[in-house]
Scaffold this motif. Structure first.
Motif, PDB file in Angstrom:
ATOM      1  N   ALA A  88       0.835  -1.207   0.000  1.00  0.00           N
ATOM      2  CA  ALA A  88       0.000   0.000   0.000  1.00  0.00           C
ATOM      3  C   ALA A  88       0.865   1.250   0.000  1.00  0.00           C
ATOM      4  O   ALA A  88       0.580   2.226  -0.714  1.00  0.00           O
ATOM      5  N   LEU A  89       1.945   1.229   0.776  1.00  0.00           N
ATOM      6  CA  LEU A  89       2.867   2.360   0.820  1.00  0.00           C
ATOM      7  C   LEU A  89       3.496   2.601  -0.546  1.00  0.00           C
ATOM      8  O   LEU A  89       3.629   3.751  -1.000  1.00  0.00           O
ATOM      9  N   GLU A  90       3.872   1.527  -1.217  1.00  0.00           N
ATOM     10  CA  GLU A  90       4.485   1.670  -2.539  1.00  0.00           C
ATOM     11  C   GLU A  90       3.492   2.234  -3.548  1.00  0.00           C
ATOM     12  O   GLU A  90       3.879   2.999  -4.453  1.00  0.00           O
ATOM     13  N   ARG A  91       2.228   1.905  -3.417  1.00  0.00           N
ATOM     14  CA  ARG A  91       1.216   2.471  -4.315  1.00  0.00           C
ATOM     15  C   ARG A  91       1.105   3.977  -4.122  1.00  0.00           C
ATOM     16  O   ARG A  91       1.012   4.740  -5.087  1.00  0.00           O
ATOM     17  N   LEU A  92       1.126   4.416  -2.865  1.00  0.00           N
ATOM     18  CA  LEU A  92       1.092   5.857  -2.599  1.00  0.00           C
ATOM     19  C   LEU A  92       2.353   6.533  -3.127  1.00  0.00           C
ATOM     20  O   LEU A  92       2.298   7.644  -3.666  1.00  0.00           O
ATOM     21  N   GLY A  93       3.487   5.851  -2.978  1.00  0.00           N
ATOM     22  CA  GLY A  93       4.734   6.401  -3.495  1.00  0.00           C
ATOM     23  C   GLY A  93       4.716   6.531  -5.008  1.00  0.00           C
ATOM     24  O   GLY A  93       5.224   7.516  -5.561  1.00  0.00           O
ATOM     25  N   ALA A  94       4.123   5.548  -5.688  1.00  0.00           N
ATOM     26  CA  ALA A  94       4.051   5.595  -7.150  1.00  0.00           C
ATOM     27  C   ALA A  94       3.184   6.757  -7.633  1.00  0.00           C
ATOM     28  O   ALA A  94       3.346   7.226  -8.765  1.00  0.00           O
ATOM     29  N   MET A  95       2.286   7.230  -6.785  1.00  0.00           N
ATOM     30  CA  MET A  95       1.462   8.398  -7.122  1.00  0.00           C
ATOM     31  C   MET A  95       2.202   9.714  -6.844  1.00  0.00           C
ATOM     32  O   MET A  95       1.670  10.791  -7.117  1.00  0.00           O
ATOM     33  N   GLY A  96       3.399   9.621  -6.291  1.00  0.00           N
ATOM     34  CA  GLY A  96       4.156  10.824  -5.963  1.00  0.00           C
ATOM     35  C   GLY A  96       3.675  11.515  -4.707  1.00  0.00           C
ATOM     36  O   GLY A  96       3.918  12.721  -4.524  1.00  0.00           O
ATOM     37  N   LEU A  97       3.035  10.776  -3.794  1.00  0.00           N
ATOM     38  CA  LEU A  97       2.412  11.376  -2.621  1.00  0.00           C
ATOM     39  C   LEU A  97       3.195  11.191  -1.331  1.00  0.00           C
ATOM     40  O   LEU A  97       2.767  11.656  -0.280  1.00  0.00           O
ATOM     41  N   VAL A  98       4.340  10.506  -1.405  1.00  0.00           N
ATOM     42  CA  VAL A  98       5.110  10.185  -0.208  1.00  0.00           C
ATOM     43  C   VAL A  98       6.512  10.765  -0.338  1.00  0.00           C
ATOM     44  O   VAL A  98       7.118  10.699  -1.411  1.00  0.00           O
ATOM     45  N   TYR A  99       7.006  11.335   0.743  1.00  0.00           N
ATOM     46  CA  TYR A  99       8.385  11.819   0.734  1.00  0.00           C
ATOM     47  C   TYR A  99       9.056  11.538   2.068  1.00  0.00           C
ATOM     48  O   TYR A  99       8.389  11.379   3.092  1.00  0.00           O
ATOM     49  N   GLU A 100      10.381  11.469   2.047  1.00  0.00           N
ATOM     50  CA  GLU A 100      11.159  11.200   3.251  1.00  0.00           C
ATOM     51  C   GLU A 100      11.451  12.509   3.977  1.00  0.00           C
ATOM     52  O   GLU A 100      11.838  13.504   3.360  1.00  0.00           O
ATOM     53  N   SER A 101      11.248  12.516   5.280  1.00  0.00           N
ATOM     54  CA  SER A 101      11.638  13.679   6.088  1.00  0.00           C
ATOM     55  C   SER A 101      12.711  13.220   7.072  1.00  0.00           C
ATOM     56  O   SER A 101      12.503  12.272   7.830  1.00  0.00           O
ATOM     57  N   PHE A 102      13.839  13.877   7.039  1.00  0.00           N
ATOM     58  CA  PHE A 102      14.986  13.499   7.867  1.00  0.00           C
ATOM     59  C   PHE A 102      15.110  14.362   9.128  1.00  0.00           C
ATOM     60  O   PHE A 102      15.986  14.133   9.952  1.00  0.00           O
ATOM     61  N   GLU A 103      14.234  15.335   9.263  1.00  0.00           N
ATOM     62  CA  GLU A 103      14.317  16.239  10.400  1.00  0.00           C
ATOM     63  C   GLU A 103      13.988  15.494  11.693  1.00  0.00           C
ATOM     64  O   GLU A 103      12.994  14.764  11.781  1.00  0.00           O
ATOM     65  N   SER A 104      14.805  15.700  12.707  1.00  0.00           N
ATOM     66  CA  SER A 104      14.605  15.061  14.015  1.00  0.00           C
ATOM     67  C   SER A 104      13.615  15.867  14.850  1.00  0.00           C
ATOM     68  O   SER A 104      13.235  16.989  14.485  1.00  0.00           O
ATOM     69  N   ARG A 105      13.225  15.301  15.988  1.00  0.00           N
ATOM     70  CA  ARG A 105      12.369  16.058  16.910  1.00  0.00           C
ATOM     71  C   ARG A 105      13.065  17.340  17.358  1.00  0.00           C
ATOM     72  O   ARG A 105      12.434  18.379  17.533  1.00  0.00           O
ATOM     73  N   GLY A 106      14.392  17.230  17.555  1.00  0.00           N
ATOM     74  CA  GLY A 106      15.144  18.419  17.930  1.00  0.00           C
ATOM     75  C   GLY A 106      15.106  19.486  16.851  1.00  0.00           C
ATOM     76  O   GLY A 106      14.988  20.688  17.150  1.00  0.00           O
ATOM     77  N   ASP A 107      15.213  19.081  15.588  1.00  0.00           N
ATOM     78  CA  ASP A 107      15.129  20.032  14.478  1.00  0.00           C
ATOM     79  C   ASP A 107      13.773  20.738  14.477  1.00  0.00           C
ATOM     80  O   ASP A 107      13.682  21.951  14.235  1.00  0.00           O
ATOM     81  N   ILE A 108      12.728  19.958  14.744  1.00  0.00           N
ATOM     82  CA  ILE A 108      11.381  20.525  14.746  1.00  0.00           C
ATOM     83  C   ILE A 108      11.222  21.509  15.902  1.00  0.00           C
ATOM     84  O   ILE A 108      10.685  22.613  15.731  1.00  0.00           O
ATOM     85  N   ARG A 109      11.713  21.122  17.097  1.00  0.00           N
ATOM     86  CA  ARG A 109      11.630  22.034  18.241  1.00  0.00           C
ATOM     87  C   ARG A 109      12.379  23.330  17.962  1.00  0.00           C
ATOM     88  O   ARG A 109      11.898  24.425  18.281  1.00  0.00           O
ATOM     89  N   GLN A 110      13.557  23.227  17.371  1.00  0.00           N
ATOM     90  CA  GLN A 110      14.344  24.416  17.077  1.00  0.00           C
ATOM     91  C   GLN A 110      13.635  25.315  16.067  1.00  0.00           C
ATOM     92  O   GLN A 110      13.621  26.543  16.208  1.00  0.00           O
ATOM     93  N   ALA A 111      13.024  24.707  15.053  1.00  0.00           N
ATOM     94  CA  ALA A 111      12.326  25.494  14.031  1.00  0.00           C
ATOM     95  C   ALA A 111      11.122  26.226  14.608  1.00  0.00           C
ATOM     96  O   ALA A 111      10.740  27.297  14.102  1.00  0.00           O
ATOM     97  N   LEU A 112      10.540  25.667  15.650  1.00  0.00           N
ATOM     98  CA  LEU A 112       9.316  26.241  16.222  1.00  0.00           C
ATOM     99  C   LEU A 112       9.574  27.047  17.490  1.00  0.00           C
ATOM    100  O   LEU A 112       8.619  27.514  18.112  1.00  0.00           O
ATOM    101  N   ALA A 113      10.836  27.220  17.857  1.00  0.00           N
ATOM    102  CA  ALA A 113      11.149  27.961  19.085  1.00  0.00           C
ATOM    103  C   ALA A 113      10.559  29.367  19.016  1.00  0.00           C
ATOM    104  O   ALA A 113      10.796  30.117  18.069  1.00  0.00           O
ATOM    105  N   GLY A 114       9.750  29.681  20.022  1.00  0.00           N
ATOM    106  CA  GLY A 114       9.132  30.994  20.085  1.00  0.00           C
ATOM    107  C   GLY A 114       7.920  31.171  19.201  1.00  0.00           C
ATOM    108  O   GLY A 114       7.301  32.250  19.205  1.00  0.00           O
ATOM    109  N   ARG A 115       7.540  30.130  18.449  1.00  0.00           N
ATOM    110  CA  ARG A 115       6.389  30.236  17.544  1.00  0.00           C
ATOM    111  C   ARG A 115       5.131  29.719  18.225  1.00  0.00           C
ATOM    112  O   ARG A 115       4.604  28.659  17.914  1.00  0.00           O
ATOM    113  N   MET A 116       4.618  30.485  19.163  1.00  0.00           N
ATOM    114  CA  MET A 116       3.438  30.063  19.910  1.00  0.00           C
ATOM    115  C   MET A 116       2.190  30.035  19.031  1.00  0.00           C
ATOM    116  O   MET A 116       1.195  29.402  19.367  1.00  0.00           O
ATOM    117  N   ASP A 117       2.242  30.729  17.898  1.00  0.00           N
ATOM    118  CA  ASP A 117       1.086  30.802  17.004  1.00  0.00           C
ATOM    119  C   ASP A 117       1.069  29.690  15.968  1.00  0.00           C
ATOM    120  O   ASP A 117       0.163  29.622  15.135  1.00  0.00           O
TER     121      ASP A 117
END
Length: 282
Positions: A88-117
């Motif tokens: 099922a995952l490969e079918r979604l990938g063949a539609m171009g709907l899946v991508y890899e995200s390498f960002e860690s939880r730490g990366d996400i926290r850093q990107a959102l630091a101070g972004r209460m909104d």
């Protein structure tokens, strides 16, 4: 004459002991199946190999049997069907709907630091803050070949452009416009696990011919993701119903992670199956 029979399911994860909230859901499904002359199935959702344990699975069977429930055999165990989810995952990938995200939880926290909104999903987690276009395909390929961990995310914008806004039907049979965009680019698999709860559950419901999904109100918003995946994969849509939850004295829902009293403990303290059923369905 049609041989169709309604099918209901109870699908716990063996990552802890069942409590009265689980008993409520199992009993409601079993009773609805009986009233409809349908089938009651048990599914073991054990894709999380780090938290799911055999002793908890054994306790599920013991607890449900103690409540007086019976279910069809064989029991479907998700860990035995990874190749199906991968397909099922490969079918979604063949539609171009899946991508890899390498960002860690730490990366996400850093990107959102101070972004209460910053917008949050229905579970309260911040939406993924890195758009797909923020990393090139070449960079993704380089990091994948380097063996870095990653999550596989559904490109929500592209998915909605492909199938539009899906509908589901509530308890009264009225159509409801699902809002999967509230979840952003949701994770549907990881590097070492070719599925997530969201992807596995829609595949399982289709494979098992589940006609009615009856579960707690805490999963109401997740129905939007499931309906979207069903539309993308060409799977039939069950009817959805979301029952009220049992709450702790402080108003929070019963939870394994917060140590809500288990059925096993209630049984050891002298509670009878009749009392448990009555408390679960109050």
């Amino acid at each position: 004459m049609s041989s169709f029979r309604p099918a209901f399911r109870f699908a716990p994860s063996p990552n802890g002991l069942l409590h009265l909230g689980h008993a409520r859901s199992a009993l409601i499904n079993a009773r609805m199946a009986q009233a409809a002359g349908g089938r009651f199935l048990l599914r073991i959702e054990d894709i999380d190999a780090t938290r799911c344990r055999p002793e908890f699975e054994a306790a599920i069977y013991q607890d449900l049997g103690w409540l007086g429930l019976e279910w069809e055999q064989p029991v479907r165990r998700q860990s035995e069907h990874m190749q199906t989810y991968r397909g099922a995952l490969e079918r979604l990938g063949a539609m171009g709907l899946v991508y890899e995200s390498f960002e860690s939880r730490g990366d996400i926290r850093q990107a959102l630091a101070g972004r209460m909104d910053w917008p949050r999903d229905p579970d309260g987690a911040p939406l993924f803050p890195f758009p797909r276009a923020a990393m090139s395909d070449a960079e993704r390929a380089r990091r994948r070949q380097a063996g870095e961990p990653f999550a596989l995310r559904l490109d929500m914008t592209a998915a909605l452009e492909r199938v539009g806004r899906p509908l589901f039907w509530d308890e009264a049979g009225a159509p409801v416009a699902a809002r999967p965009e509230l979840w952003g680019d949701v994770v549907i698999a990881r590097k070492d696990t070719p599925t997530s709860y969201h992807l596995a559950v829609v595949v399982d419901d289709a494979v098992q011919d589940i006609s009615h999904v009856v579960r707690g109100a805490d999963l109401y918003e997740a129905t939007a993701i499931h309906r979207l995946l069903q539309e993308l994969l060409g799977l039939s849509a069950p009817a959805y119903s979301h029952h009220t939850l049992l709450l702790e004295p402080d108003g929070r829902k019963l939870s394994k992670s917060r140590g809500s009293e288990s059925l096993q403990a209630l049984r050891a303290n002298g509670m009878t199956p009749e009392e448990a059923r009555r408390k679960a369905l109050r």
